[in-house]
Write an enzyme that holds these catalytic residues in place. Structure first.
Site, PDB file in Angstrom:
ATOM      1  CG  HIS A 189      -2.070  -0.860   1.211  1.00 34.38           C
ATOM      2  ND1 HIS A 189      -2.439  -1.668   2.279  1.00 34.38           N
ATOM      3  CD2 HIS A 189      -3.001  -1.094   0.251  1.00 34.38           C
ATOM      4  CE1 HIS A 189      -3.528  -2.346   1.964  1.00 34.38           C
ATOM      5  NE2 HIS A 189      -3.890  -2.015   0.738  1.00 34.38           N
ATOM      6  CB  CYS A 247      -3.474  -1.530   8.811  1.00 34.54           C
ATOM      7  SG  CYS A 247      -2.048  -1.338   7.725  1.00 34.54           S
TER       8      CYS A 247
END
Length: 265
Positions: free
Chosen positions: A169, A256
């Site tokens: 990511h 996250c």
């Protein structure tokens, strides 16, 4: 300059499930230990709450091994929330599970709906003035374009950037430290995507420390990266180290584990 990009009154987290051992990972470095992960997660939640924020901890979802990583399911902005459409097929249902919780908190909740669109929150960095979205294996051009259309009337410009090759990511390699400062890996900052911002590069060998979160007055960093910790302390930030050994086995980091939002506009 306001500080809505790092001042938060609320957060949503989700307990890891026993099925976490089946979570997705780019490289197999061993199965996470659920007991250790639960202890780290509790420390994380307690640290957010210590800033005065209200933190909702949702129950574990056995059917979704990666569901502890709630950030990928939505984008929370002052004006409303946008439900994502994860690029990993096994994670599509996680967004639907999160939607009702955001509907209960926001007056406006929109959704990425295009069948060809894929976008995950881990690829989105919100600053004071723009939304940066990294193209990656999980986020494609269609997803970014659809997001841009959904947030335009909220006054948010969306800028497409690129996640480094081999990096899951965009925010694996960067995080916001304050309204003008970004913590980054050298490989990402070298692309020039942060022109106009002050950039602090993590030391060589501590790339995993680039995924931190600024949450009110604290910067939460993964434990085990002393040079990055010391650099942040020298720069004047209040640092809180959180164990992340088990989440790291599933390519997860500090950002996250929560959806973060403040008073709505």
């Amino acid at each position: 300059m306001s500080d809505h990009s790092f001042r938060f009154s609320h957060a949503i987290c989700r307990l890891p499930a026993a099925s976490i051992t089946h979570g997705l990972r780019a490289v197999d470095t061993g199965s996470p230990d659920l007991a250790v992960m639960l202890a780290h997660h509790a420390d994380y939640v307690a640290t957010l709450r210590a800033t005065g924020a209200k933190v909702t901890v949702l129950p574990a979802l056995t059917d979704y091994p990666d569901s502890v990583f709630v950030e990928d399911t939505a984008l929370c902005l002052p004006q409303g929330a946008v439900i994502m459409r994860p690029g990993a097929p096994t994670r599509l249902g996680e967004a639907a599970e999160m939607a009702p919780h955001l509907v209960a908190l926001y007056g406006s909740v929109r959704s990425i709906a295009g069948q060809a669109s894929h976008i995950e929150g881990g690829d989105i960095l919100v600053t004071e003035t723009e939304v940066l979205v990294g193209r990656s294996a999980r986020t494609n051009a269609q997803g970014i374009a659809e997001l841009a259309g959904l947030v335009a009337d909220w006054g948010w410009p969306v800028r497409e950037v690129h996640t480094p090759p081999g990096v899951l990511h965009f925010k694996t390699d960067c995080s916001l430290l304050d309204g003008e400062t970004i913590l980054s890996t050298p490989r990402l900052s070298a692309s020039g995507c942060f022109a106009g911002y002050r950039v602090l590069d993590v030391p060589e060998g501590e790339e995993a420390a680039a995924n931190t979160i600024r949450f009110n007055d604290l910067v939460l960093t993964p434990a085990g990266f002393p040079r990055t910790r010391d650099m942040l302390l020298r720069a004047g930030y209040q640092v809180r180290e959180i164990g992340n050994s088990e989440c790291a086995k599933l390519d997860g980091g500090m950002s996250c584990l929560s959806l973060r939002f403040g008073p709505k506009a």
